[in-house]
Design an enzyme around this catalytic site. Structure first.
Site, mmCIF file in Angstrom:
data_model
loop_
_atom_site.group_PDB
_atom_site.id
_atom_site.type_symbol
_atom_site.label_atom_id
_atom_site.label_comp_id
_atom_site.label_asym_id
_atom_site.label_seq_id
_atom_site.Cartn_x
_atom_site.Cartn_y
_atom_site.Cartn_z
ATOM 1 N N SER A 108 0.853 -1.184 0.000
ATOM 2 C CA SER A 108 0.000 0.000 0.000
ATOM 3 C C SER A 108 0.893 1.239 0.000
ATOM 4 O O SER A 108 1.998 1.226 0.546
ATOM 5 C CB SER A 108 -0.892 0.006 1.238
ATOM 6 O OG SER A 108 -1.462 1.273 1.454
ATOM 7 N N SER A 109 0.404 2.311 -0.580
ATOM 8 C CA SER A 109 1.190 3.543 -0.621
ATOM 9 C C SER A 109 1.350 4.181 0.751
ATOM 10 O O SER A 109 2.150 5.106 0.920
ATOM 11 C CB SER A 109 0.545 4.549 -1.579
ATOM 12 O OG SER A 109 -0.778 4.835 -1.179
ATOM 13 N N CYS A 110 0.622 3.683 1.770
ATOM 14 C CA CYS A 110 0.774 4.237 3.115
ATOM 15 C C CYS A 110 2.118 3.847 3.741
ATOM 16 O O CYS A 110 2.443 4.300 4.831
ATOM 17 C CB CYS A 110 -0.367 3.807 4.025
ATOM 18 S SG CYS A 110 -0.341 2.062 4.463
ATOM 19 N N TYR A 137 -0.679 -0.671 10.190
ATOM 20 C CA TYR A 137 -0.872 -1.309 8.878
ATOM 21 C C TYR A 137 0.345 -1.080 7.988
ATOM 22 O O TYR A 137 0.834 -2.007 7.328
ATOM 23 C CB TYR A 137 -2.127 -0.735 8.226
ATOM 24 C CG TYR A 137 -2.415 -1.279 6.847
ATOM 25 C CD1 TYR A 137 -2.939 -2.554 6.690
ATOM 26 C CD2 TYR A 137 -2.185 -0.512 5.711
ATOM 27 C CE1 TYR A 137 -3.225 -3.056 5.426
ATOM 28 C CE2 TYR A 137 -2.466 -1.003 4.443
ATOM 29 C CZ TYR A 137 -2.985 -2.278 4.307
ATOM 30 O OH TYR A 137 -3.255 -2.776 3.050
ATOM 31 N N LYS A 141 3.067 -3.791 6.245
ATOM 32 C CA LYS A 141 3.345 -3.860 4.818
ATOM 33 C C LYS A 141 4.840 -3.653 4.521
ATOM 34 O O LYS A 141 5.400 -4.294 3.627
ATOM 35 C CB LYS A 141 2.503 -2.828 4.062
ATOM 36 C CG LYS A 141 1.030 -3.177 4.003
ATOM 37 C CD LYS A 141 0.809 -4.502 3.293
ATOM 38 C CE LYS A 141 -0.641 -4.890 3.185
ATOM 39 N NZ LYS A 141 -0.828 -6.196 2.527
ATOM 40 N N HIS A 180 -12.856 2.992 2.852
ATOM 41 C CA HIS A 180 -11.977 4.077 2.448
ATOM 42 C C HIS A 180 -12.821 5.245 1.936
ATOM 43 O O HIS A 180 -14.048 5.153 1.823
ATOM 44 C CB HIS A 180 -11.003 3.597 1.375
ATOM 45 C CG HIS A 180 -9.961 2.669 1.898
ATOM 46 N ND1 HIS A 180 -10.053 1.293 1.780
ATOM 47 C CD2 HIS A 180 -8.796 2.906 2.554
ATOM 48 C CE1 HIS A 180 -8.997 0.730 2.327
ATOM 49 N NE2 HIS A 180 -8.223 1.681 2.813
#
Length: 348
Positions: A108-110, A137, A141, A180
């Site tokens: 994920s881009s987070c 989270y 990742k 989201h």
């Protein structure tokens, strides 16, 4: 990839996994293996080990994860880090133990720092502090990326990590406590449209399909829940209330474009460093709300609650590496949101 190759897609019932299964079917792959949660608990290391050893897939897509929006990430911090670490550890290690050479881990881009320079290059990983609301989270990742890198280095595997931007599309989650931003917008505007028409029965049906409507949203719809749990009108619907200021900028990728990118990279034999998957363009949340409002056909007002958190100010991925590998997303935001809303209505 040979069209007869055995391909295991973990998380096939989720938005991402189901899109990858659709893309593989479109391309003619005939030996795709899937397992429901009742058939294979990905939190059970022994079960995953037995499954992987028995199936011995040629390729694995790790699209299984516990996901949610700002509220869910903040409320269920322990679950998010534990379950995601456990799922990915079980899948990656069991794949290696079974001799699987090619695996794709979807992150994920987070994972990138909250205040990373824009657009965000893959090299910015671990160069700054994370966004606090989804840190558990993101850390899980990041651990998955590093695990793939470590297995590649020590065991000669070809385990690739891809980092999608914000996703939307068929099979999205519309529970307002876990969704989201874009699916939440679609549902809020749809409920508001029903409230404008006085369609309480359809609102009840929507709640049965997509989850309980929070009290503050019911109030904005001019409804309340009685002691028996039934919805009743108590006034005229007000404006749709959205979290934050509306000024943060986000990039949105239609999930079928993500699936096409994943299959493209696997087919190409790519085995280099992590790859961002996005569209290379972003919009403000306020602009996004206007797109969703138009797609749904809601004609009322929209208010932003600035007392609620915005999250990261901006998050735009640099997709230069992806483009250099021969792939570019094709779905426009306007068309994609319209398709997502059509899928939402179909689900009802």
């Amino acid at each position: 990839m040979n069209l007869n190759a055995k391909i295991f897609v973990a998380g096939h019932r989720g938005m991402v996994g189901s899109a990858i299964v659709r893309r593989l079917a479109e391309k003619g792959y005939s030996n795709v293996v899937v397992q429901s949660r009742s058939e294979l608990d990905l939190l059970d290391h022994a079960a995953v080990n037995v499954f992987m050893a028995a199936e011995k897939p040629d390729y694995v897509f790790v699209a299984a994860a516990k996901v949610g929006g700002i509220l869910a990430n903040n409320l269920y911090r322990g679950q998010f880090i534990y379950e995601n670490l456990t799922i990915q550890n079980n899948l990656i290690h069991s794949a290696h133990a079974a001799g699987v050479q090619r695996l794709m881990f979807l992150g994920s881009s987070c994972i990138y720092p909250k205040l990373a320079p824009q657009p965000i290059k893959e090299e910015y990983l671990l160069t700054g502090l994370l966004e606090p609301t989804n840190e558990p989270y993101a850390i899980a990742k990041i651990a998955g990326i590093k695990m793939c890198e470590a297995y590649n280095a020590q065991y000669g595997r070809q385990y690739v990590s891809v980092m999608p931007t914000n996703l939307y599309g068929p099979n999205d989650t519309y529970d307002l406590n876990n969704s989201h931003v874009l699916p939440a917008l679609i549902r809020k505007f749809h409920l508001a449209k029903l409230a404008q028409s006085g369609d309480v029965a359809d609102i009840v049906e929507d709640e049965h399909r997509y989850g309980t409507i929070p009290a503050d949203i019911l109030q904005s719809l001019g409804l309340e829940r009685n002691d028996a749990g039934e919805l009743a009108k108590v006034g005229a619907p007000g404006p749709v209330l959205l979290w934050g200021t509306g000024t943060p900028k986000r990039e949105f990728l239609y999930v079928d474009d993500l699936a096409a990118a994943c299959v493209h990279l696997m087919e190409s034999g790519y085995d280099g460093p992590l790859v961002n998957i996005g569209v290379g363009d972003d919009v403000t949340i306020r602009e996004l709300a206007e797109v969703a409002k138009a797609a749904v056909g809601y004609s009322g007002d929209v208010n932003f609650d600035s007392t609620k958190p915005d999250g990261t100010p901006r998050k735009l991925l640099d997709v230069g590496r992806l483009k250099s590998l021969g792939f570019e997303a094709s779905m426009s935001l306007t068309n994609g949101v319209s398709l997502a809303y059509a899928d939402y209505l179909k689900g009802r």
